[in-house]
Design a protein around this motif. Structure first.
Motif, PDB file in Angstrom:
ATOM      1  N   ALA A  35       1.166  19.212  -0.185  1.00 46.68           N
ATOM      2  CA  ALA A  35       1.152  17.999   0.636  1.00 46.68           C
ATOM      3  C   ALA A  35       0.171  18.116   1.791  1.00 46.68           C
ATOM      4  O   ALA A  35      -0.482  17.135   2.170  1.00 46.68           O
ATOM      5  N   LEU A  36       0.046  19.312   2.352  1.00 47.67           N
ATOM      6  CA  LEU A  36      -0.904  19.528   3.443  1.00 47.67           C
ATOM      7  C   LEU A  36      -2.337  19.337   2.951  1.00 47.67           C
ATOM      8  O   LEU A  36      -3.157  18.709   3.628  1.00 47.67           O
ATOM      9  N   GLU A  37      -2.629  19.847   1.774  1.00 46.32           N
ATOM     10  CA  GLU A  37      -3.971  19.707   1.211  1.00 46.32           C
ATOM     11  C   GLU A  37      -4.298  18.244   0.896  1.00 46.32           C
ATOM     12  O   GLU A  37      -5.453  17.822   0.993  1.00 46.32           O
ATOM     13  N   LEU A  38      -3.272  17.460   0.528  1.00 45.57           N
ATOM     14  CA  LEU A  38      -3.476  16.064   0.155  1.00 45.57           C
ATOM     15  C   LEU A  38      -3.431  15.124   1.363  1.00 45.57           C
ATOM     16  O   LEU A  38      -3.662  13.920   1.212  1.00 45.57           O
TER      17      LEU A  38
ATOM     18  N   ARG B 222      -0.820   6.590   7.490  1.00 51.65           N
ATOM     19  CA  ARG B 222      -1.537   7.869   7.423  1.00 51.65           C
ATOM     20  C   ARG B 222      -3.043   7.719   7.626  1.00 51.65           C
ATOM     21  O   ARG B 222      -3.703   8.659   8.061  1.00 51.65           O
ATOM     22  N   GLY B 223      -3.572   6.571   7.273  1.00 51.60           N
ATOM     23  CA  GLY B 223      -4.993   6.327   7.503  1.00 51.60           C
ATOM     24  C   GLY B 223      -5.892   7.285   6.743  1.00 51.60           C
ATOM     25  O   GLY B 223      -5.656   7.626   5.582  1.00 51.60           O
ATOM     26  N   ASP B 224      -6.953   7.750   7.449  1.00 55.99           N
ATOM     27  CA  ASP B 224      -7.962   8.602   6.816  1.00 55.99           C
ATOM     28  C   ASP B 224      -7.459  10.013   6.514  1.00 55.99           C
ATOM     29  O   ASP B 224      -8.184  10.794   5.873  1.00 55.99           O
ATOM     30  N   ARG B 225      -6.277  10.337   6.951  1.00 58.57           N
ATOM     31  CA  ARG B 225      -5.758  11.688   6.691  1.00 58.57           C
ATOM     32  C   ARG B 225      -5.407  11.883   5.218  1.00 58.57           C
ATOM     33  O   ARG B 225      -5.360  13.009   4.731  1.00 58.57           O
ATOM     34  N   LEU B 226      -5.132  10.781   4.514  1.00 63.68           N
ATOM     35  CA  LEU B 226      -4.812  10.877   3.087  1.00 63.68           C
ATOM     36  C   LEU B 226      -6.069  11.207   2.282  1.00 63.68           C
ATOM     37  O   LEU B 226      -7.111  10.586   2.450  1.00 63.68           O
ATOM     38  N   LYS B 227      -5.940  12.175   1.401  1.00 62.29           N
ATOM     39  CA  LYS B 227      -7.066  12.554   0.528  1.00 62.29           C
ATOM     40  C   LYS B 227      -6.974  11.742  -0.765  1.00 62.29           C
ATOM     41  O   LYS B 227      -6.645  12.258  -1.836  1.00 62.29           O
ATOM     42  N   VAL B 228      -7.263  10.457  -0.651  1.00 58.96           N
ATOM     43  CA  VAL B 228      -7.147   9.555  -1.793  1.00 58.96           C
ATOM     44  C   VAL B 228      -8.274   9.796  -2.793  1.00 58.96           C
ATOM     45  O   VAL B 228      -8.064   9.784  -4.014  1.00 58.96           O
TER      46      VAL B 228
END
Length: 315
Positions: free
Chosen positions: A253-256, A230-236
């Motif tokens: 899930a879309l927001e995260l 997922r790379g940078d798309r994840l809102k870790v």
């Protein structure tokens, strides 16, 4: 007297005819059942269960569809062998313009999920012109999300359940029951910890710590793979619970960053890939194999539960 004999002979002849008709009817029914059984077996065993190559050959450019349903485990419908076989066939077909993984699964074996994850990434590297899209329908959890994270993009519905990035292993403890029944457990091993998952013995702290370490290591591997996919798309940042094993709605899930957009398989084929015709590459067992595998898997699973051991599962 002659009339009586004549009637008796006539009665016997009629009864014999009726019996013969009944016998013929019974044999007729028997042979019909036998013929039906023969045809069923022939269709089940000799007809192509998943002849996606012929189906694709009759098609022009198309979207390859691969279903991932149910438990992800060896010998199951969603085993790594089946999914990888489907993936390779789809990628090798020159008419495939994109691949859709339609997922509805609670997860399963971390090993099987890892196999598929790695194969998707390998095939994507070999065929850069073919993109893979994961479409989660009702459920894409744990091992199923592990696989989905290898795709170029992930789609789901607002109400889909997504995530559950965690690891679990379960068993039972019967020590108290044994004590109440006055039953002694006798077990002989040649290794100090060989029976550390025995449900009839008390847990030992050092063995519990060890087993937790195994699960933690598997969890770290799971997280690393998801981050790789997922790379940078994840809102870790700011969301420490992302990898806690919680499961999210599609909207959350879309927001995260767990998914990229809302959509279903046909929509992705039509609007994203640009080929609305879909060819199903899913490998499916014939009815006899499915029945045999389910019986075998059920026996093995019950034995594992009885012995107090069920291997790590991504859930």
């Amino acid at each position: 007297m002659s009339d009586d004999k004549s009637w008796q002979l006539l009665e016997k002849a009629v009864l014999a005819g009726v019996q013969e008709q009944r016998r013929a009817r019974r044999w007729g029914i028997f042979f019909k059942i036998l013929t039906f059984a023969y045809l069923f077996i022939a269709l089940a065993l000799f007809s192509p269960v998943m002849d996606f190559q012929k189906q694709a050959a009759r098609s022009e450019n198309h979207t390859a569809l691969i279903e991932i349903r149910g438990m992800i485990a060896d010998k199951e419908e969603a085993s790594a062998d089946n999914i990888i076989t489907s993936l390779r066939a789809a990628f090798e077909d020159p008419k495939t313009k994109g691949v859709v993984l339609r997922i509805n699964s609670p997860g399963g074996s971390p090993v099987q999920s890892s196999y598929v994850f790695n194969e998707i990434r390998r095939l994507r590297g070999e065929h850069p012109g073919i993109k893979v899209y994961a479409v989660i329908t009702d459920l894409g959890a744990s091992g199923a999300y592990y696989i989905a994270s290898a795709a170029d993009q992930i789609y789901a519905d607002k109400s889909s359940l997504v995530g559950s990035i965690g690891v679990t292993a379960s068993g039972f403890g019967f020590v108290g029951v044994m004590e109440k029944l006055g039953v002694d457990r006798r077990i002989y091993t040649s290794g100090q910890h060989k029976a550390f998952l025995d449900p009839f013995q008390p847990q030992k702290e050092d063995e519990t710590v060890f087993w937790q370490g195994v699960l933690d290591t598997t969890h770290k591997q799971f997280i690393a793979s998801v981050k790789l996919g997922r790379g940078d798309r994840l809102k870790v940042e700011g969301h420490p619970e992302l990898f806690s094993g919680l499961i999210w709605s599609g909207e959350q899930a879309l927001e995260l960053g767990l998914i990229d957009a809302y959509g279903n398989a046909s929509q992705v084929a039509r609007d994203v890939i640009g080929e609305k015709e879909m060819v199903d590459y899913t490998v499916q067992d014939n009815p006899f194999d499915r029945f045999a595998k389910r019986i075998g898997a059920s026996v093995a699973e019950n034995m594992a539960i009885w012995m107090g051991f069920q291997g790590p599962a991504l859930r």
